[in-house]
Scaffold this active site. Structure first.
Site, PDB file in Angstrom:
ATOM      1  N   TYR A   1       0.811  -1.217   0.000  1.00  0.00           N
ATOM      2  CA  TYR A   1       0.000   0.000   0.000  1.00  0.00           C
ATOM      3  C   TYR A   1       0.848   1.273   0.000  1.00  0.00           C
ATOM      4  O   TYR A   1       0.311   2.368  -0.095  1.00  0.00           O
ATOM      5  CB  TYR A   1      -0.915   0.028   1.234  1.00  0.00           C
ATOM      6  CG  TYR A   1      -1.869  -1.128   1.313  1.00  0.00           C
ATOM      7  CD1 TYR A   1      -2.959  -1.215   0.446  1.00  0.00           C
ATOM      8  CD2 TYR A   1      -1.692  -2.140   2.249  1.00  0.00           C
ATOM      9  CE1 TYR A   1      -3.846  -2.279   0.518  1.00  0.00           C
ATOM     10  CE2 TYR A   1      -2.581  -3.207   2.328  1.00  0.00           C
ATOM     11  CZ  TYR A   1      -3.652  -3.272   1.453  1.00  0.00           C
ATOM     12  OH  TYR A   1      -4.529  -4.323   1.522  1.00  0.00           O
TER      13      TYR A   1
ATOM     14  N   PHE B   1      -5.250  -0.243   9.614  1.00  0.00           N
ATOM     15  CA  PHE B   1      -5.907  -0.106   8.319  1.00  0.00           C
ATOM     16  C   PHE B   1      -6.863   1.085   8.394  1.00  0.00           C
ATOM     17  O   PHE B   1      -7.401   1.404   9.451  1.00  0.00           O
ATOM     18  CB  PHE B   1      -6.602  -1.391   7.832  1.00  0.00           C
ATOM     19  CG  PHE B   1      -5.614  -2.428   7.374  1.00  0.00           C
ATOM     20  CD1 PHE B   1      -5.084  -2.374   6.097  1.00  0.00           C
ATOM     21  CD2 PHE B   1      -5.169  -3.410   8.242  1.00  0.00           C
ATOM     22  CE1 PHE B   1      -4.137  -3.297   5.676  1.00  0.00           C
ATOM     23  CE2 PHE B   1      -4.227  -4.348   7.838  1.00  0.00           C
ATOM     24  CZ  PHE B   1      -3.711  -4.286   6.546  1.00  0.00           C
TER      25      PHE B   1
ATOM     26  N   ASN C   1      -9.906   2.057   7.612  1.00  0.00           N
ATOM     27  CA  ASN C   1     -11.287   2.115   8.099  1.00  0.00           C
ATOM     28  C   ASN C   1     -11.416   2.046   9.615  1.00  0.00           C
ATOM     29  O   ASN C   1     -12.484   2.333  10.154  1.00  0.00           O
ATOM     30  CB  ASN C   1     -12.121   1.001   7.459  1.00  0.00           C
ATOM     31  CG  ASN C   1     -12.213   1.145   5.951  1.00  0.00           C
ATOM     32  OD1 ASN C   1     -11.727   2.115   5.371  1.00  0.00           O
ATOM     33  ND2 ASN C   1     -12.827   0.179   5.312  1.00  0.00           N
TER      34      ASN C   1
ATOM     35  N   HIS D   1      -4.268   6.479  -1.276  1.00  0.00           N
ATOM     36  CA  HIS D   1      -4.869   6.483   0.057  1.00  0.00           C
ATOM     37  C   HIS D   1      -3.826   6.715   1.152  1.00  0.00           C
ATOM     38  O   HIS D   1      -4.186   6.968   2.302  1.00  0.00           O
ATOM     39  CB  HIS D   1      -5.550   5.132   0.290  1.00  0.00           C
ATOM     40  CG  HIS D   1      -6.903   5.202   0.921  1.00  0.00           C
ATOM     41  ND1 HIS D   1      -7.647   6.359   1.041  1.00  0.00           N
ATOM     42  CD2 HIS D   1      -7.672   4.226   1.479  1.00  0.00           C
ATOM     43  CE1 HIS D   1      -8.796   6.089   1.644  1.00  0.00           C
ATOM     44  NE2 HIS D   1      -8.834   4.801   1.918  1.00  0.00           N
TER      45      HIS D   1
END
Length: 194
Positions: A18, A68, A70, A23
């Protein structure tokens, strides 16, 4: 003591795969600040990678939640509670789909705007009144799913502009810490190319 302490939390997803995603610009901005200040002494606390450093006689706590995106609120709530920093001195650094790429927007409060990490933080803190610095990543092209778009890496062309945006964001954070939110908003809101 705590009025001279600032908690700066960049949002992103942990893991190599990632690292260069759209993001993860919150993580990238924390990394840029870390390099600029030559911050050392990384530790894991409240489900986050945390570094403490000093800038202009102010204590900065730099954090990258490892929950993470969320679930970012879990880490932010733990850090804010542990350090007892007033929420006016907590700044969340994140990406935003609704802001054009190359643009920074600093605000004193606001809703999540579809950003699930921000929604988690608002839920866990029980308020939307905390400073945030959002870095525009633009809308996905065509009919691309926004959830897929935010997990894409920046293009090679975008990377050069992104470096300028991160430098601009670093200066904006320093202005917030030394001169307050209004000065940071007045000086740094807008496009880096403006």
């Amino acid at each position: 003591m705590t009025e001279n302490t600032f908690l700066l939390i960049g949002l992103g997803n942990p893991g190599r795969e990632y690292r260069d995603n759209r993001h993860n610009v919150g993580f990238m901005l924390i990394d840029r600040i870390t390099v600029r200040l030559n911050a050392r002494g990384m530790k894991v606390q409240s489900k986050a990678i945390v570094l403490n450093t000093i800038y202009e006689e102010r204590k900065l706590i730099l954090a990258k939640p490892q929950t993470f995106m969320n679930l970012s609120g879990q880490s932010v709530q733990g850090l804010a509670h542990f350090y007892k920093v007033p929420l006016t001195n907590v700044m969340i650094l994140s990406d935003d789909l609704d802001i054009p790429f190359g643009t920074i927007r600093i605000r004193a409060s606001g809703g999540p705007g579809g950003q699930r990490g921000m929604a988690s933080i608002i839920e866990k803190l029980g308020t939307k009144d905390f400073p945030r610095l959002r870095i525009g990543i633009g809308r996905p092209p065509g009919r691309m799913d926004p959830a897929a778009y935010v997990l894409q890496n920046f293009s090679r062309d975008e990377m050069q502009t992104l470096s300028e945006v991160l430098d601009h964001g670093t200066e904006a954070v320093f202005a917030f810490v030394t001169h307050g939110l209004n000065k940071a908003m007045n000086e740094f809101n807008g496009s880096v190319e403006a």
